[in-house]
Write a protein that holds these residues in place. Structure first.
Motif, mmCIF file in Angstrom:
data_model
loop_
_atom_site.group_PDB
_atom_site.id
_atom_site.type_symbol
_atom_site.label_atom_id
_atom_site.label_comp_id
_atom_site.label_asym_id
_atom_site.label_seq_id
_atom_site.Cartn_x
_atom_site.Cartn_y
_atom_site.Cartn_z
ATOM 1 N N ALA A 172 0.855 -1.187 0.000
ATOM 2 C CA ALA A 172 0.000 0.000 0.000
ATOM 3 C C ALA A 172 0.890 1.236 0.000
ATOM 4 C CB ALA A 172 -0.926 -0.009 1.208
ATOM 5 N N ALA A 225 0.492 3.088 3.638
ATOM 6 C CA ALA A 225 -0.181 2.443 4.768
ATOM 7 C C ALA A 225 0.832 1.534 5.456
ATOM 8 C CB ALA A 225 -1.390 1.643 4.292
ATOM 9 N N ALA A 241 -4.277 2.086 1.779
ATOM 10 C CA ALA A 241 -4.699 0.702 1.997
ATOM 11 C C ALA A 241 -5.679 0.219 0.937
ATOM 12 C CB ALA A 241 -5.323 0.559 3.385
ATOM 13 N N SER A 283 -6.419 1.345 9.745
ATOM 14 C CA SER A 283 -5.148 1.493 9.051
ATOM 15 C C SER A 283 -4.479 2.788 9.490
ATOM 16 C CB SER A 283 -5.355 1.523 7.529
ATOM 17 O OG SER A 283 -4.126 1.761 6.853
ATOM 18 N N ALA A 337 -2.339 -2.216 8.995
ATOM 19 C CA ALA A 337 -3.774 -2.406 8.797
ATOM 20 C C ALA A 337 -4.153 -3.656 9.574
ATOM 21 C CB ALA A 337 -4.123 -2.552 7.322
ATOM 22 N N GLN A 340 -1.546 5.430 8.255
ATOM 23 C CA GLN A 340 -0.749 5.730 7.077
ATOM 24 C C GLN A 340 0.087 6.986 7.258
ATOM 25 O OE1 GLN A 340 -3.308 6.161 3.633
ATOM 26 N NE2 GLN A 340 -3.426 8.359 3.871
ATOM 27 N N LEU A 352 -11.475 0.867 8.389
ATOM 28 C CA LEU A 352 -11.698 0.031 7.212
ATOM 29 C C LEU A 352 -12.884 -0.884 7.463
ATOM 30 C CD1 LEU A 352 -7.994 -1.100 6.600
ATOM 31 C CD2 LEU A 352 -9.146 0.908 5.644
#
Length: 261
Positions: A160, A228, A191, A236, A231, A238, A259
């Motif tokens: 990611a 990211a 992500a 997640s 996760a 980032q 998410l």
């Protein structure tokens, strides 16, 4: 409604308060795009720190931002060189966002370095659009977004890590901290490149640090890299980095994203 018309629509709502009606063209599903939420809060905070550049922004996205919203600013502390300003955005459903903006004057220092090399990617003239045929959420139509490195959302990528050239489509957009904040969150979360099927996402927090007072670039282009780094358990985390077209670092940030996949 373009960016400059959007700013012009902001109205006074009492002492240290601003109000506006969020247009559909700046929505992401049932909420305003997070970069716009942060930018509106920063615009409300700036009058309380006249002449001082913003150094850091911390935003908690508490609830969906839509309809008529009001940003109320308050000075938390004012020192010799710095001002801390709290901004709360409210609407019909109560608190929608809570922010702390940090402003600080320049000072002399024996240190002067920036160890943030930009990714080795092609120039914007040599890459393709990120969204094609007007795909993407409504707010994304306000920006030019080009894929410079990494994978597109829903591509099932192994990493990611995505690099994107981006700028406001509105050529009258001022080159300042508010417009940069409105732009910086434009790319989808990194992500999403690992998603194999559509799934909902929701930004929860965003921390952004401005690395310079001189927000300038060539042809209005900025280069973003979003990575990211974790996760798990439905969230997640980032890293976000931003350079101007000359690959000079402009901003760094972190974001927590929920998410639903």
């Amino acid at each position: 409604m373009n960016y400059t018309d959007l700013l012009a629509s902001i109205a006074d709502a009492g002492p240290n308060a601003r109000t506006m009606l969020v247009p559909e063209t700046w929505m992401q599903g049932r909420t305003a795009y997070g970069g716009l939420t942060a930018a509106l809060c920063l615009e409300a905070a700036r009058p309380l720190a006249p002449g001082l550049p913003v150094r850091a922004v911390q935003v908690a996205f508490v609830g969906p931002v839509n309809g008529a919203v009001t940003c109320k600013a308050e000075v938390l502390r004012q020192g010799k060189n710095t001002v801390f300003v709290s901004v709360r955005m409210t609407g019909d459903d109560g608190v929608l966002a809570d922010c702390i903006m940090t402003f600080g004057a320049s000072r002399q220092s024996s240190l002067n370095f920036a160890d943030l090399p930009a990714p080795d990617v092609p120039n914007p003239e040599d890459v393709k659009p990120y969204f094609r045929n007007h795909q993407g959420p409504a707010f994304a139509q306000n920006f030019d977004l080009l894929i410079a490195g990494g994978a597109l959302p829903l591509s099932g990528a192994e990493k990611a890590d995505v690099s994107i050239w981006m700028r406001h489509k509105d050529t009258a957009t001022p080159m300042d901290a508010v417009s940069l904040l409105a732009l910086a969150d434009a790319p989808p979360p990194a992500a999403m490149t690992m998603f194999k099927e559509p799934g909902r996402i929701s930004s929860m927090t965003w921390m952004a640090e401005f690395l310079t007072e001189d927000i300038e670039t060539e042809d209005r282009w900025f280069l973003a890299r979003h990575v990211a780094q974790t996760a798990r358990n439905g969230y997640s985390s980032q890293e976000m980095l931003l350079w101007n077209k000359a690959r000079q670092p402009i901003m760094v940030g972190r974001q927590t994203i929920a998410l639903f996949i």
